[in-house]
Write a protein that holds these residues in place. Sequence first.
Motif, PDB file in Angstrom:
ATOM      1  N   TYR A 279     -22.430  41.910 -44.327  1.00 22.54           N
ATOM      2  CA  TYR A 279     -23.717  42.454 -43.952  1.00 22.54           C
ATOM      3  C   TYR A 279     -24.804  41.431 -44.228  1.00 22.54           C
ATOM      4  N   TYR A 280     -25.849  41.461 -43.428  1.00 18.33           N
ATOM      5  CA  TYR A 280     -27.017  40.602 -43.613  1.00 18.33           C
ATOM      6  C   TYR A 280     -28.177  41.492 -44.025  1.00 18.33           C
ATOM      7  N   VAL A 281     -28.855  41.104 -45.087  1.00 17.98           N
ATOM      8  CA  VAL A 281     -30.042  41.825 -45.540  1.00 17.98           C
ATOM      9  C   VAL A 281     -31.202  40.848 -45.484  1.00 17.98           C
ATOM     10  N   GLY A 282     -32.274  41.225 -44.804  1.00 20.54           N
ATOM     11  CA  GLY A 282     -33.426  40.338 -44.692  1.00 20.54           C
ATOM     12  C   GLY A 282     -34.639  41.094 -44.194  1.00 20.54           C
ATOM     13  N   SER A 283     -35.748  40.393 -44.166  1.00 18.06           N
ATOM     14  CA  SER A 283     -36.980  40.991 -43.655  1.00 18.06           C
ATOM     15  C   SER A 283     -37.574  40.069 -42.596  1.00 18.06           C
TER      16      SER A 283
ATOM     17  N   HIS B 240     -36.401  42.773 -33.217  1.00 19.49           N
ATOM     18  CA  HIS B 240     -35.631  42.454 -32.010  1.00 19.49           C
ATOM     19  C   HIS B 240     -35.536  40.951 -31.789  1.00 19.49           C
ATOM     20  N   GLN B 241     -36.591  40.217 -32.087  1.00 24.01           N
ATOM     21  CA  GLN B 241     -36.557  38.759 -31.963  1.00 24.01           C
ATOM     22  C   GLN B 241     -35.599  38.165 -32.989  1.00 24.01           C
ATOM     23  N   ARG B 242     -35.612  38.694 -34.208  1.00 21.92           N
ATOM     24  CA  ARG B 242     -34.725  38.200 -35.262  1.00 21.92           C
ATOM     25  C   ARG B 242     -33.268  38.409 -34.884  1.00 21.92           C
ATOM     26  N   LEU B 243     -32.943  39.579 -34.376  1.00 23.21           N
ATOM     27  CA  LEU B 243     -31.577  39.865 -33.958  1.00 23.21           C
ATOM     28  C   LEU B 243     -31.160  38.950 -32.806  1.00 23.21           C
ATOM     29  N   ASN B 244     -32.054  38.730 -31.876  1.00 22.82           N
ATOM     30  CA  ASN B 244     -31.777  37.813 -30.774  1.00 22.82           C
ATOM     31  C   ASN B 244     -31.537  36.392 -31.286  1.00 22.82           C
ATOM     32  N   ASP B 245     -32.361  35.941 -32.217  1.00 20.86           N
ATOM     33  CA  ASP B 245     -32.195  34.601 -32.793  1.00 20.86           C
ATOM     34  C   ASP B 245     -30.836  34.465 -33.480  1.00 20.86           C
ATOM     35  N   GLN B 246     -30.433  35.495 -34.184  1.00 23.24           N
ATOM     36  CA  GLN B 246     -29.142  35.446 -34.877  1.00 23.24           C
ATOM     37  C   GLN B 246     -27.988  35.401 -33.885  1.00 23.24           C
TER      38      GLN B 246
ATOM     39  N   THR C 267     -28.031  34.250 -30.793  1.00 21.71           N
ATOM     40  CA  THR C 267     -28.029  33.086 -29.906  1.00 21.71           C
ATOM     41  C   THR C 267     -27.886  31.776 -30.673  1.00 21.71           C
ATOM     42  N   GLY C 268     -27.654  31.862 -31.979  1.00 22.12           N
ATOM     43  CA  GLY C 268     -27.399  30.662 -32.771  1.00 22.12           C
ATOM     44  C   GLY C 268     -28.637  29.938 -33.251  1.00 22.12           C
ATOM     45  N   HIS C 269     -29.817  30.539 -33.132  1.00 24.20           N
ATOM     46  CA  HIS C 269     -31.048  29.894 -33.589  1.00 24.20           C
ATOM     47  C   HIS C 269     -31.264  30.030 -35.087  1.00 24.20           C
ATOM     48  N   SER C 270     -30.415  30.794 -35.732  1.00 28.26           N
ATOM     49  CA  SER C 270     -30.519  30.982 -37.165  1.00 28.26           C
ATOM     50  C   SER C 270     -29.277  30.386 -37.812  1.00 28.26           C
ATOM     51  N   GLY C 271     -29.452  29.309 -38.544  1.00 23.28           N
ATOM     52  CA  GLY C 271     -28.328  28.587 -39.125  1.00 23.28           C
ATOM     53  C   GLY C 271     -27.472  29.387 -40.086  1.00 23.28           C
ATOM     54  N   TYR C 272     -28.090  30.227 -40.895  1.00 22.49           N
ATOM     55  CA  TYR C 272     -27.343  30.970 -41.907  1.00 22.49           C
ATOM     56  C   TYR C 272     -26.459  32.062 -41.322  1.00 22.49           C
ATOM     57  N   THR C 273     -26.791  32.535 -40.158  1.00 26.69           N
ATOM     58  CA  THR C 273     -26.047  33.658 -39.590  1.00 26.69           C
ATOM     59  C   THR C 273     -25.251  33.271 -38.344  1.00 26.69           C
ATOM     60  N   LYS C 274     -25.111  31.996 -38.084  1.00 26.87           N
ATOM     61  CA  LYS C 274     -24.387  31.543 -36.895  1.00 26.87           C
ATOM     62  C   LYS C 274     -22.961  32.075 -36.835  1.00 26.87           C
ATOM     63  N   THR C 275     -22.285  32.104 -37.985  1.00 25.24           N
ATOM     64  CA  THR C 275     -20.863  32.439 -37.985  1.00 25.24           C
ATOM     65  C   THR C 275     -20.568  33.928 -37.886  1.00 25.24           C
ATOM     66  N   GLY C 276     -21.542  34.795 -38.025  1.00 27.95           N
ATOM     67  CA  GLY C 276     -21.288  36.223 -38.010  1.00 27.95           C
ATOM     68  C   GLY C 276     -21.465  36.894 -36.667  1.00 27.95           C
ATOM     69  N   LYS C 277     -21.648  36.116 -35.611  1.00 25.62           N
ATOM     70  CA  LYS C 277     -21.957  36.686 -34.303  1.00 25.62           C
ATOM     71  C   LYS C 277     -20.797  37.491 -33.749  1.00 25.62           C
TER      72      LYS C 277
END
Length: 68
Positions: free
Chosen positions: A1-5, A10-16, A18-28
């Motif tokens: 699970y990812y916990v964040g603010s 919707h933009q944050r979820l899209n970034d995660q 589409t690989g724009h977020s380095g920390y969450t790239k592997t959980g797609k």
Amino acid sequence: YYVGSCEDLHQRLNDQNTGHSGYTKTGKPWVLKWSQAFSTRSEAVQRENKIKQKKSRRYVEWLITAAP
């Protein structure tokens, strides 16, 4: 699970996803399970920190199932 603010969920979820977020790239692909809105960024960060301090997957799963 990812916990964040964030300001734009919707933009944050899209970034995660589409690989724009380095920390969450592997959980797609990431799927939104639970969210909570706050009046201020400070309140959101405080809540995020409280959830993270528990260091408990069970607690996060409880939040998801307890949500209305």
